[in-house]
Write an enzyme that holds these catalytic residues in place. Structure first.
Site, PDB file in Angstrom:
ATOM      1  CG  PHE A 125      13.141  17.349  54.403  1.00 34.42           C
ATOM      2  CD1 PHE A 125      14.391  17.920  54.562  1.00 34.42           C
ATOM      3  CD2 PHE A 125      12.314  17.260  55.504  1.00 34.42           C
ATOM      4  CE1 PHE A 125      14.800  18.420  55.794  1.00 34.42           C
ATOM      5  CE2 PHE A 125      12.706  17.754  56.746  1.00 34.42           C
ATOM      6  CZ  PHE A 125      13.961  18.329  56.884  1.00 34.42           C
ATOM      7  CG  ASP A 195       8.033  20.393  51.703  1.00 34.73           C
ATOM      8  OD1 ASP A 195       8.205  21.611  51.907  1.00 34.73           O
ATOM      9  OD2 ASP A 195       8.318  19.516  52.542  1.00 34.73           O
ATOM     10  CE1 TYR A 220      12.900  25.076  60.162  1.00 32.82           C
ATOM     11  CE2 TYR A 220      10.692  24.880  61.051  1.00 32.82           C
ATOM     12  CZ  TYR A 220      11.810  24.294  60.506  1.00 32.82           C
ATOM     13  OH  TYR A 220      11.841  22.945  60.300  1.00 32.82           O
ATOM     14  CE  LYS A 221      13.830  24.390  56.488  1.00 31.29           C
ATOM     15  NZ  LYS A 221      13.114  23.229  55.987  1.00 31.29           N
ATOM     16  NE  ARG A 369      21.641  22.952  54.107  1.00 29.54           N
ATOM     17  CZ  ARG A 369      20.410  22.779  54.619  1.00 29.54           C
ATOM     18  NH1 ARG A 369      19.466  22.244  53.877  1.00 29.54           N
ATOM     19  NH2 ARG A 369      20.141  23.101  55.852  1.00 29.54           N
TER      20      ARG A 369
END
Ligand SMILES: *Cc1c(COP(=O)(O)O)cnc(C)c1O
Length: 410
Positions: A125, A195, A220-221, A369
């Site tokens: 990421f 992560d 927030y996911k 996605r």
């Protein structure tokens, strides 16, 4: 050939089906982007009203003590600990993933000071790569070394201070073997920093069992903490007092309200706090995390796998001849909770899907996605989403120029 009724039968037998009611999902939207921004739990609305009107509005500054604001980072951290195989005092909620990465990369490389390499992988990421670069630039002689996933073990060596990896890849959904890679890192004398942004709340994680040193993750996911929710940070108990945060803010001091001139870090995980926690956002995250208190993670994991299987089978049946290339591993043990396809026209196809109220996302350069969030995605959602995708591909409507326009956030 499966039917919508088959999907509805799976929903009828789903032990998590009742959870969907606990989210405010707009009518007619099929939301397959909860891996990027989790949906709004209904409980968050009432809790936010309470924190704004009563706690802030009426109780004012007394809320730091009386409404437990000051202990929120540790309290919510302890709740997240149960989802990641950690002890309650090993996790704290603070800052963003990027800031937490910075703090831990600097702290870990200073601890392992006779080694100069931070090992990660290309295509990690971006914030993980950028932050590692930024941290290395501040340290004397440190370099960031990237190695393809299959070559990581060989790349670990006497110069590796820290191995920095993302557990589940944000594009492909591929999952690293945390146990094996952590063992190998330790074998080489390196620390391991994981992560968990794309894994927490969706797949099994056992930081304790894997003897992981350090971890960060996103609020927030899958944790449904709201846009820009604070992140969390994990440090294995025995390392906590050996590490120093480079962001030595007053909230990480052993006695912030003595207002002393000299910085002395708090004992334990609290030393990784920096400034004053954003209480509204913290409590929104707590509402999201609290939803997990009532559910069985094994059911979440099993449903994630079943949603994936239905999606994949349906794509083959309905869209098989349209050139979608699955890039997510088929084996449930080797992936996270989203499914990704490569297609040269991924951007306009996704925009056409969103117009039809199926919300997934696009990741440059060519990836469609779809997030599979077991708490609120239904099997019927999956069936219908693929049906609509099939109609878009059959008709070629995505070629319309209105779908070509780029937006700031994808
Ligand atoms: C979403 C995500 C982040 C988010 O970082 P922030 O600093 O909180 O914006 C970091 N790492 C990974 C792997 C992510 O998926």
């Amino acid at each position: 050939m499966s039917s919508l009724d088959d999907a509805r039968a799976l929903d009828a037998a789903d032990p998590l089906a009742g959870m969907r009611e606990r989210f405010l999902l707009p009518e007619g939207i099929i939301y397959l982007d909860g891996n990027s921004l989790g949906a709004l739990p209904k409980a968050t609305i009432a809790a936010q009203k309470d924190v704004v009107e009563r706690q802030w509005g009426t109780d004012l500054i007394r809320s730091w003590n009386d409404n437990g604001w000051i202990g929120a980072p540790q309290r919510i951290g302890a709740k997240i600990a149960t989802l990641i195989g950690a002890e309650p005092h090993e996790v704290i909620v603070t800052d963003s993933v990027s800031v937490n990465l910075f703090k831990l990369i600097i702290a870990a490389t200073r601890l392992n000071a006779d080694r100069s390499q931070i090992l990660t992988e290309p295509g990690n990421f971006p914030t993980d790569l950028y932050t590692a670069d930024g941290a290395a630039g501040l340290l004397a002689n440190h370099i960031v070394h990237t190695e393809q996933a299959g070559d990581l073990v060989d790349a670990l060596g006497p110069d590796t201070a820290l191995m920095l990896l993302t557990h589940v890849h944000y594009k492909s959904g591929a999952r690293h073997d945390m146990q094996l890679l952590t063992e190998e890192a330790h074998e080489a004398g390196a620390l391991a920093l994981w992560d968990l942004s794309h894994s927490v709340g969706a797949i099994p994680i056992d930081l304790g069992g894997c003897e992981v040193d350090l971890a960060v993750g996103c609020g927030y996911k899958y944790l449904n903490g709201g846009p820009g929710a604070p992140a969390f940070l994990y440090v294995r108990e025995d390392l906590q007092d050996q590490l120093r945060s480079p962001l030595s803010g007053w909230m990480g001091h052993e006695a912030p309200f003595e207002f002393r001139d000299d910085y002395v870090p708090a004992p334990g995980i609290s030393r990784f706090l920096c400034g004053t926690p954003p209480i509204l956002n913290m409590l929104a995250l707590e509402s999201g995390v609290d939803l997990f208190a009532d559910i069985d993670m094994d059911a979440v994991v099993a449903k994630s796998a079943a949603l994936f299987d239905l999606f994949e089978t349906r794509i083959e049946e309905r869209c098989g001849d349209h050139g979608l290339e699955l890039i997510t591993p088929r084996d449930a043990a080797h992936r996270g909770s989203h499914i990704s396809y490569r297609h040269p026209n991924g951007w306009p196809i996704m925009q056409a899907l969103i117009e039809r109220r199926v919300i997934g996302d696009f990741r440059a350069p060519d990836i469609l996605r779809f997030g599979l969030t077991p708490l609120y995605t239904s099997f019927a959602d999956i069936w219908q989403a693929v049906e609509i995708l099939g109609e878009i591909l059959d008709s070629g409507i995505w070629r319309d120029t209105r779908f070509a326009e780029k937006t700031a956030v994808t």
